[in-house]
Scaffold this motif. Sequence first.
Motif, PDB file in Angstrom:
ATOM      1  N   ASP A 454     -10.467  16.135   6.029  1.00 11.55           N
ATOM      2  CA  ASP A 454     -10.361  14.840   5.346  1.00 11.55           C
ATOM      3  C   ASP A 454     -10.393  15.023   3.832  1.00 11.55           C
ATOM      4  OD1 ASP A 454     -10.303  13.729   7.833  1.00 11.55           O
ATOM      5  OD2 ASP A 454     -12.418  13.106   7.826  1.00 11.55           O
ATOM      6  N   LEU A 455     -11.211  15.917   3.366  1.00 10.44           N
ATOM      7  CA  LEU A 455     -11.301  16.141   1.930  1.00 10.44           C
ATOM      8  C   LEU A 455      -9.986  16.697   1.387  1.00 10.44           C
ATOM      9  CD1 LEU A 455     -13.044  16.130  -0.611  1.00 10.44           C
ATOM     10  CD2 LEU A 455     -13.847  18.411   0.000  1.00 10.44           C
ATOM     11  N   THR A 457      -7.037  16.139   2.672  1.00 11.51           N
ATOM     12  CA  THR A 457      -6.072  15.030   2.673  1.00 11.51           C
ATOM     13  C   THR A 457      -6.315  14.090   1.506  1.00 11.51           C
ATOM     14  OG1 THR A 457      -5.969  15.174   5.093  1.00 11.51           O
ATOM     15  CG2 THR A 457      -5.145  13.153   4.068  1.00 11.51           C
ATOM     16  N   THR A 458      -7.578  13.764   1.272  1.00 11.37           N
ATOM     17  CA  THR A 458      -7.922  12.860   0.166  1.00 11.37           C
ATOM     18  C   THR A 458      -7.516  13.445  -1.173  1.00 11.37           C
ATOM     19  OG1 THR A 458      -9.794  12.015   1.448  1.00 11.37           O
ATOM     20  CG2 THR A 458      -9.800  11.598  -0.923  1.00 11.37           C
ATOM     21  N   LEU A 459      -7.756  14.723  -1.351  1.00 10.92           N
ATOM     22  CA  LEU A 459      -7.374  15.371  -2.604  1.00 10.92           C
ATOM     23  C   LEU A 459      -5.860  15.363  -2.801  1.00 10.92           C
ATOM     24  CD1 LEU A 459      -9.834  18.412  -2.658  1.00 10.92           C
ATOM     25  CD2 LEU A 459      -9.925  16.358  -4.059  1.00 10.92           C
ATOM     26  N   THR A 461      -3.774  13.085  -1.573  1.00 11.64           N
ATOM     27  CA  THR A 461      -3.400  11.703  -1.926  1.00 11.64           C
ATOM     28  C   THR A 461      -3.757  11.393  -3.369  1.00 11.64           C
ATOM     29  OG1 THR A 461      -3.806  11.059   0.381  1.00 11.64           O
ATOM     30  CG2 THR A 461      -3.699   9.283  -1.268  1.00 11.64           C
ATOM     31  N   LEU A 462      -4.948  11.829  -3.783  1.00  4.96           N
ATOM     32  CA  LEU A 462      -5.356  11.591  -5.168  1.00  4.96           C
ATOM     33  C   LEU A 462      -4.427  12.308  -6.140  1.00  4.96           C
ATOM     34  CD1 LEU A 462      -7.413  10.455  -7.152  1.00  4.96           C
ATOM     35  CD2 LEU A 462      -8.804  12.504  -6.803  1.00  4.96           C
ATOM     36  N   SER A 465      -1.365  10.143  -6.427  1.00  8.73           N
ATOM     37  CA  SER A 465      -1.634   8.940  -7.230  1.00  8.73           C
ATOM     38  C   SER A 465      -1.691   9.269  -8.709  1.00  8.73           C
ATOM     39  CB  SER A 465      -2.957   8.298  -6.781  1.00  8.73           C
ATOM     40  OG  SER A 465      -2.893   7.939  -5.416  1.00  8.73           O
TER      41      SER A 465
END
Length: 559
Positions: A454-455, A457-459, A461-462, A465
């Motif tokens: 998850d981390l 994936t979040t990184l 996406t960030l 962005s």
Amino acid sequence: MAPEPEHEDLPQATVEPRRRAHYSAIWAVPALAILVAIGIAVQRYLSEGPTISIVFKTADGVEAGKTFVKYKDVNIGQVTAVRLTEDLGSVEVTAKIAKSAAALMVEDARFWVVRPRISLSGISGLSTLLSGNYIGFEAGVSTARARHFTGVGVPPIVTGGESGSQFVLTARDLGSLSVSSPVYYRRVPVGQVIAYELAADGTSVVVRIFVNAPYDKFVTASTRFWNASGVDMSLSASGLDLRTQSLVSLLEGGIVFESPMRVAPESPAAADANFRLFADRKAAMKLDESIATPYVLHFSESVRGLSIGAPVTFFGVPVGEVTDVGLSMDVKTLEGRPRVAILVFPERVMNALTPGQEQKLQPAEQDRQLRHAFMRQMVERRGLRAQLMTGSLLTGQRYVSLGYFPKAPKARIDWDLPVPELPTIQSALPELEARLGNIVEKLERVPFDTIGDDLVTTLATLRESLQDARTVLGNFDARVVPALESTLEEARGALRSAEKMLTSTEANLVGASAPGQIELRRALSELARAARSLRVLADYLERHPESLIRGKPAESATK
């Protein structure tokens, strides 16, 4: 019958008396010479000393007519013959001793060959490099005269002319000691080992030392001797202890002596006094306990790191020691638990028990009952318990600590057992290990793999962005900011034109009615306020261009 006529004319023999002999004066010269020779022989015999024989293993450097016998660097004799003994296993040296030294030839006199010798303790016999070897001599104390002697192979370390005292030490083994090993007092060399031998029963070693004067006065009846041979290294609950006296003792060994500080000053020990030679300082300075009470401890935890000899402490003060570490097994339940045997010295805990006990008892029985009563109160009323403690995290050594635990379950001592058992309490280490185990177990249940995915994936996406925001801000800088700057510049021009117009209008309206002037000034104020607001907005947008996309922050909006 008549004699024949022819025999009458023959001569007849007559007897005459013998004449006495007369000696010549010439015979007095040889007689006088003989008397002089006899007198010289007698004089020489009376002036010469005895002739002795000395048996050596070898006669290295000993020559007839050249080798002298010396005592205190004075010639007292000379070798006259060197020959093998009858068994051909040794060498017999014959020496003529001076008349003045005849009284020194007694049974316990010692002879040895002096030659250059090099050892760890020093160099001796250097003078013989030029003068040659000679026979050394040490006078004895006997009164019986002797003419036949057996030489010693090694020169004596201490001769009769040196002042000091000899002492006898008994040790379990010799260690790395040897003849001439130094003896230290407060790290100062004050003597040396002069001899050693096995005891008659073969169970110990007898070491004889010599302490030079005036240091021999520091040896008293309570002095302790210990072996300082090599490096004295011990690993205990207190950590690693490393001791050595000097480089010589490190290589050759040595003996150290010291008197305990707790002992009152005493008179010097007598010469040839016997002492025990301990293995190390810890054993030597250990208290001599007259009373020792054995106890048994049963623990419900591992006793790893607890060894025989580990201390038993009470408020940090050593009051005993561990004598055995084993395991007790219940045959019926097959349950085992660690068993530790200890010795407690009551004299270290208290100087005197509470008086007022029964005086009818015998002293020994009374003392025993007083000690039992004291321990019963300590256990039942104060909560005395035994606990395992870690002395050093580095070495893992453990010891037994006695302390008060008022909240511990009630317990008592059964004095009818062969060895009474002291109650124990679990140490904090197992509880700490259990807590750490729970923490590790909880950490194992955390889904680190899922959290990691998850981390990631979040990184990602960030990162996307941030890339989009960077693109928008680039477009804003390229398109909006130039247009905004031109608009602001046009607004400033318009304001300047309006200001000129208003100035001229105000001049034209001079003298007009007061209400008209008021309305005009009010309109001008509003127009100036609008221009200031527009300037503030332009400055804010120049500092925070991202507010066109995200809007004004809530905090700024509140303000």
